[in-house]
Scaffold this motif. Structure first.
Motif, PDB file in Angstrom:
ATOM      1  N   LYS A 173       0.870  -1.550  -0.206  1.00 64.50           N
ATOM      2  CA  LYS A 173       0.060   0.359  -0.112  1.00 64.50           C
ATOM      3  C   LYS A 173       0.920   1.367   0.338  1.00 64.50           C
ATOM      4  O   LYS A 173       0.654   2.059  -0.701  1.00 64.50           O
ATOM      5  N   ARG A 174       1.946   1.021   0.747  1.00 64.24           N
ATOM      6  CA  ARG A 174       3.086   2.092   0.682  1.00 64.24           C
ATOM      7  C   ARG A 174       3.797   2.247  -0.940  1.00 64.24           C
ATOM      8  O   ARG A 174       3.566   3.746  -0.641  1.00 64.24           O
ATOM      9  N   ALA A 175       4.088   1.248  -0.933  1.00 63.77           N
ATOM     10  CA  ALA A 175       3.888   1.462  -2.573  1.00 63.77           C
ATOM     11  C   ALA A 175       3.275   2.675  -3.526  1.00 63.77           C
ATOM     12  O   ALA A 175       3.514   2.065  -5.297  1.00 63.77           O
ATOM     13  N   GLY A 176       2.833   2.424  -3.346  1.00 62.68           N
ATOM     14  CA  GLY A 176       1.078   2.604  -3.964  1.00 62.68           C
ATOM     15  C   GLY A 176      -0.055   1.463  -5.036  1.00 62.68           C
ATOM     16  O   GLY A 176       0.037   1.439  -6.743  1.00 62.68           O
ATOM     17  N   ILE A 177       1.092   0.185  -5.187  1.00 61.31           N
ATOM     18  CA  ILE A 177       0.324  -1.268  -5.406  1.00 61.31           C
ATOM     19  C   ILE A 177      -0.879  -1.599  -4.874  1.00 61.31           C
ATOM     20  O   ILE A 177      -1.655  -0.915  -3.996  1.00 61.31           O
ATOM     21  N   LEU A 178      -1.467  -2.136  -6.108  1.00 57.00           N
ATOM     22  CA  LEU A 178      -3.576  -1.518  -5.880  1.00 57.00           C
ATOM     23  C   LEU A 178      -3.523  -3.495  -5.508  1.00 57.00           C
ATOM     24  O   LEU A 178      -2.326  -4.554  -6.082  1.00 57.00           O
ATOM     25  N   CYS A 179      -3.512  -3.882  -4.099  1.00 55.10           N
ATOM     26  CA  CYS A 179      -3.819  -4.653  -3.234  1.00 55.10           C
ATOM     27  C   CYS A 179      -5.864  -5.495  -4.046  1.00 55.10           C
ATOM     28  O   CYS A 179      -6.527  -4.798  -2.624  1.00 55.10           O
ATOM     29  N   HIS A 180      -5.571  -6.169  -4.398  1.00 50.74           N
ATOM     30  CA  HIS A 180      -6.927  -6.784  -4.240  1.00 50.74           C
ATOM     31  C   HIS A 180      -7.904  -7.501  -3.814  1.00 50.74           C
ATOM     32  O   HIS A 180      -8.547  -7.563  -3.444  1.00 50.74           O
ATOM     33  N   GLU A 181      -7.227  -8.850  -2.929  1.00 52.83           N
ATOM     34  CA  GLU A 181      -7.557  -9.607  -2.032  1.00 52.83           C
ATOM     35  C   GLU A 181      -6.403  -9.536  -0.802  1.00 52.83           C
ATOM     36  O   GLU A 181      -5.082  -9.540  -1.265  1.00 52.83           O
ATOM     37  N   PHE A 182      -6.594  -9.513   0.500  1.00 49.65           N
ATOM     38  CA  PHE A 182      -5.977  -9.821   1.749  1.00 49.65           C
ATOM     39  C   PHE A 182      -6.748 -10.519   2.069  1.00 49.65           C
ATOM     40  O   PHE A 182      -8.063 -10.870   2.904  1.00 49.65           O
ATOM     41  N   SER A 183      -6.500 -12.168   2.244  1.00 43.64           N
ATOM     42  CA  SER A 183      -6.571 -13.447   2.585  1.00 43.64           C
ATOM     43  C   SER A 183      -5.754 -14.357   3.361  1.00 43.64           C
ATOM     44  O   SER A 183      -5.152 -14.260   3.728  1.00 43.64           O
ATOM     45  N   ILE A 184      -6.918 -14.749   4.283  1.00 40.77           N
ATOM     46  CA  ILE A 184      -5.771 -15.495   5.607  1.00 40.77           C
ATOM     47  C   ILE A 184      -7.336 -17.222   5.209  1.00 40.77           C
ATOM     48  O   ILE A 184      -7.804 -16.872   5.254  1.00 40.77           O
ATOM     49  N   GLY A 185      -5.768 -18.379   5.151  1.00 41.48           N
ATOM     50  CA  GLY A 185      -6.452 -19.615   4.967  1.00 41.48           C
ATOM     51  C   GLY A 185      -6.579 -19.643   3.289  1.00 41.48           C
ATOM     52  O   GLY A 185      -6.313 -18.413   2.722  1.00 41.48           O
ATOM     53  N   MET A 186      -7.138 -20.666   3.048  1.00 42.92           N
ATOM     54  CA  MET A 186      -7.277 -21.235   2.054  1.00 42.92           C
ATOM     55  C   MET A 186      -8.422 -22.002   1.784  1.00 42.92           C
ATOM     56  O   MET A 186      -8.602 -22.803   2.971  1.00 42.92           O
ATOM     57  N   GLY A 187      -8.801 -21.974   0.056  1.00 43.61           N
ATOM     58  CA  GLY A 187      -9.862 -22.701   0.234  1.00 43.61           C
ATOM     59  C   GLY A 187     -11.024 -22.305   0.110  1.00 43.61           C
ATOM     60  O   GLY A 187     -11.323 -20.466  -0.343  1.00 43.61           O
ATOM     61  N   PRO A 188     -12.368 -22.042   0.005  1.00 41.92           N
ATOM     62  CA  PRO A 188     -13.405 -21.560   0.271  1.00 41.92           C
ATOM     63  C   PRO A 188     -14.013 -20.522   0.978  1.00 41.92           C
ATOM     64  O   PRO A 188     -12.860 -20.564   2.010  1.00 41.92           O
ATOM     65  N   VAL A 189     -14.417 -19.455   0.127  1.00 42.42           N
ATOM     66  CA  VAL A 189     -14.358 -18.523   1.824  1.00 42.42           C
ATOM     67  C   VAL A 189     -15.153 -18.527   2.392  1.00 42.42           C
ATOM     68  O   VAL A 189     -16.090 -18.964   2.482  1.00 42.42           O
ATOM     69  N   ILE A 190     -15.745 -17.851   3.927  1.00 45.24           N
ATOM     70  CA  ILE A 190     -16.540 -18.516   4.850  1.00 45.24           C
ATOM     71  C   ILE A 190     -16.593 -16.711   5.384  1.00 45.24           C
ATOM     72  O   ILE A 190     -17.667 -16.541   5.692  1.00 45.24           O
ATOM     73  N   TYR A 191     -16.069 -15.625   4.945  1.00 47.13           N
ATOM     74  CA  TYR A 191     -15.878 -14.862   5.913  1.00 47.13           C
ATOM     75  C   TYR A 191     -15.681 -13.729   4.289  1.00 47.13           C
ATOM     76  O   TYR A 191     -13.993 -13.678   4.133  1.00 47.13           O
ATOM     77  N   LYS A 192     -16.278 -12.573   3.890  1.00 44.83           N
ATOM     78  CA  LYS A 192     -15.495 -11.493   3.558  1.00 44.83           C
ATOM     79  C   LYS A 192     -15.647 -10.461   3.831  1.00 44.83           C
ATOM     80  O   LYS A 192     -17.003 -10.006   3.880  1.00 44.83           O
ATOM     81  N   HIS A 193     -14.556  -9.189   3.549  1.00 50.29           N
ATOM     82  CA  HIS A 193     -15.711  -7.420   3.510  1.00 50.29           C
ATOM     83  C   HIS A 193     -14.146  -6.556   3.093  1.00 50.29           C
ATOM     84  O   HIS A 193     -13.300  -6.378   2.845  1.00 50.29           O
ATOM     85  N   GLN A 194     -14.768  -5.634   1.881  1.00 47.73           N
ATOM     86  CA  GLN A 194     -14.840  -4.950   1.127  1.00 47.73           C
ATOM     87  C   GLN A 194     -14.149  -3.669   2.202  1.00 47.73           C
ATOM     88  O   GLN A 194     -15.178  -3.201   2.345  1.00 47.73           O
TER      89      GLN A 194
END
Length: 575
Positions: free
Chosen positions: A41-62
């Motif tokens: 973020k400090r470098a100005g890079i666009l970050c689409h997703e920050f994920s903890i864990g792998m596989g199916p999504v059980i919670y997400k927040h934009q």
């Protein structure tokens, strides 16, 4: 009723271990990925997703332009940055797409005909990167002719009603940033793991203090519900003042340690000492806890630390009772030494490297008479040697069955090379007392960094044993641990208290940080390696080639993970 209670206790222990495992791994991964996210973020890079864990999504927040997700499998995580996906293949020449405009700029590129759009047409030209002076744009052939549309920097590809992906201007991509910004973004994950570990070790040091080596007062007598430690068994108590060991006066804990070392250097196991309890002087002869690490034998938990007499077929037999043990066998015999067995004989075949002192070589079967004798034998074994035992195996009905040399199987002690590399003492002798502690700010900080340094170098020492040329290979893939092995460690630490779990968290954090920095493609260290190559050659490696190499190594790492997991499961089953 008792069996039901034990079953429920075991069940809740597993439940607590699972929760602790998820929290520990979750914290380590979150801290790691936050490092990547912060510097991206400090470098100005666009970050689409920050994920903890792998596989199916059980919670997400934009949150703004980044989607924060928790996935079902609590292993791993990632930060999806702009430039990692090839967006040029999303739209092809002559594809029919839709556009939605906002302030005369394209805000949405509609790729699903079921989603409404303001403008529809066929693609005949586009630029989704906008390198240099070029602007993001797309041109469509519509009913009104060929039309040019400028694309907003924060426009979205709309794949379906619920699936959107933000467009990636080149100046927001990872590859567009300077080498330093890319390096710190990649390195920050491991850096955060190291910072977390140091902070945890500082907390532990501040909570426990540092040993007061200027005092001769006992601060703690080790006690365990599963086994009796020598000092506790002999009757030593907290606040006893050690005044004499082996006839020599003791004024400080340092004096006490030196006297113990002198006794143990002579391969003795009995410690004569005097303590002052209040105004009363008391004398003790304490049989030390002896753990021969190279072979995995100890007297801890045995009923006697000396010779034990048993009756087998109306015959009196004398030998050493085995306590907690984990004897390493090359082949796995049906009869394996276990706690409660009685050792009566040993046969050693020394390695060629140990023949420098011929007087120490003994190929004959030898009767076992004391732990001191075993200590002497195993101190002489430095290289790859083979051991056979004669022992009486304890049955479930407290009877004994003879297991002779040939039936016992061949045991192989760890070599000095392995033990020195891992900074493990070959022979460990303890009585189970600790000094008093006191708070020292700089002492606690020093302890924290010393522990961190030991953890940091451990993985490199282990890698040396795995890959460096060696006369004998005693450490291999089967000795590594997967997440199954880590869970097993967490389970074993549960009963040791919160500080022990914190220490385990710090150690794991260091290990995950170091592993991620290894120069292996598909890991952060591999990407840093490509960055170093770019800095040296002043030419960016082919993105296509880099992705192919990363994918190949990712598959290899997964295969290694599967193999290590199988070994972990087999270890648990064999317990």
């Amino acid at each position: 009723m008792i069996n039901l209670f034990l079953a429920l206790s075991g069940f809740w222990l597993v439940v607590v271990a699972i929760i602790a495992f998820i929290i520990i791994i979750g914290v380590i991964i979150t801290v790691h990925e936050l490092g990547h996210l912060f510097f991206a973020k400090r470098a100005g890079i666009l970050c689409h997703e920050f994920s903890i864990g792998m596989g199916p999504v059980i919670y997400k927040h934009q949150f703004k332009e980044t989607t924060f997700t928790i996935r079902a499998i609590p292993i791993g995580g990632y930060v999806a940055m702009a430039g990692e996906e090839n967006l040029t293949d999303i739209v092809k020449f002559n594809d029919q797409i839709g556009l939605n405009l906002e302030n005369d700029k394209v805000k949405e590129i509609i790729l699903d005909e079921k989603v409404e759009s303001q403008i529809t047409g066929n693609v005949f030209e586009y630029d989704f990167e906008g390198k240099g002076e070029n602007k993001l744009h797309i041109s469509l052939r519509t009913e009104t002719g060929n039309n040019y549309y400028e694309i907003a920097d924060d426009a979205f590809f709309v794949f379906s009603k619920n699936k959107r992906y933000q467009i990636e201007p080149y100046d927001r991509s990872f590859d567009s940033k300077s080498k330093w910004k890319r390096f710190i973004t990649l390195f920050a994950g491991a850096m955060n793991n190291f910072i977390l570990a140091i902070l945890i070790y500082i907390i532990i040091s501040f909570a426990t203090g540092v040993p007061n080596y200027d005092s001769n007062v006992i601060g703690e007598v080790t006690y365990s519900e599963t086994m009796e430690y020598p000092a506790y068994k002999a009757g030593l108590q907290k606040d006893d003042k050690i005044i004499e060991v082996n006839g020599n006066k003791i004024d400080t804990w340092t004096d006490f340690q030196k006297e113990l070392e002198n006794i143990f250097k002579e391969n003795n196991t009995t410690i004569p000492l005097k303590v002052l309890r209040g105004t009363e002087e008391k004398s003790f002869n304490i049989e030390a806890y002896t753990y021969i690490v190279s072979i995995g034998l100890s007297n801890m938990g045995s009923s006697t630390y000396g010779l034990k007499n048993i009756t087998v077929d109306n015959k009196q037999i004398s030998g050493l009772e085995v306590g907690a043990c984990n004897v390493r066998y090359i082949n796995t015999p049906s009869n394996k030494i276990k706690t409660g067995d009685i050792l009566t004989g040993i046969s050693v075949t020394y390695d060629e490297k140990d023949k420098e002192n011929p007087q120490n070589i003994d190929f004959e079967k030898k009767e076992i008479t004391s732990w001191s004798q075993l200590i002497t034998i195993f101190k002489d074994i430095k290289s790859a040697s083979k051991i056979k035992f004669q022992y009486y195996s304890k049955n479930t009905d407290d009877t004994y069955t003879l297991v002779d040399y040939e039936a016992s199987g061949i045991a192989e002690p760890y070599t000095d090379e392995v033990l020195i590399n891992q900074r493990i003492e070959k022979i460990q002798q303890k009585i189970g007392v600790a000094p008093t502690t006191h708070f020292s700010f700089f002492g606690c900080i020093g302890n924290a960094f010393a522990q961190f340094g030991n953890d940091f170098t451990l993985i490199f020492r282990t890698l040396k044993l795995l890959i460096a040329p060696s006369g004998v290979r005693q450490v291999g893939v089967q000795n590594l641990s997967s997440f199954v092995g880590i869970f097993s460690m967490v389970e074993s630490y549960i009963n040791s208290g919160f500080l022990s779990l914190l220490g385990l968290t710090a150690m794991l954090s260091v290990n995950i940080g170091v592993v991620n920095l290894l120069p292996i493609p598909a890991l952060d260290g591999g990407r840093i390696l490509f960055l170093i190559i770019e800095a040296i050659t002043r030419k960016k490696p082919s993105k296509k080639v880099e992705n192919i190499i990363n994918n190949i190594f990712f598959v290899l790492i997964l295969a290694l993970f599967v193999v290590v997991t199988v070994f972990d499961i087999m270890r648990i089953i064999n317990k």
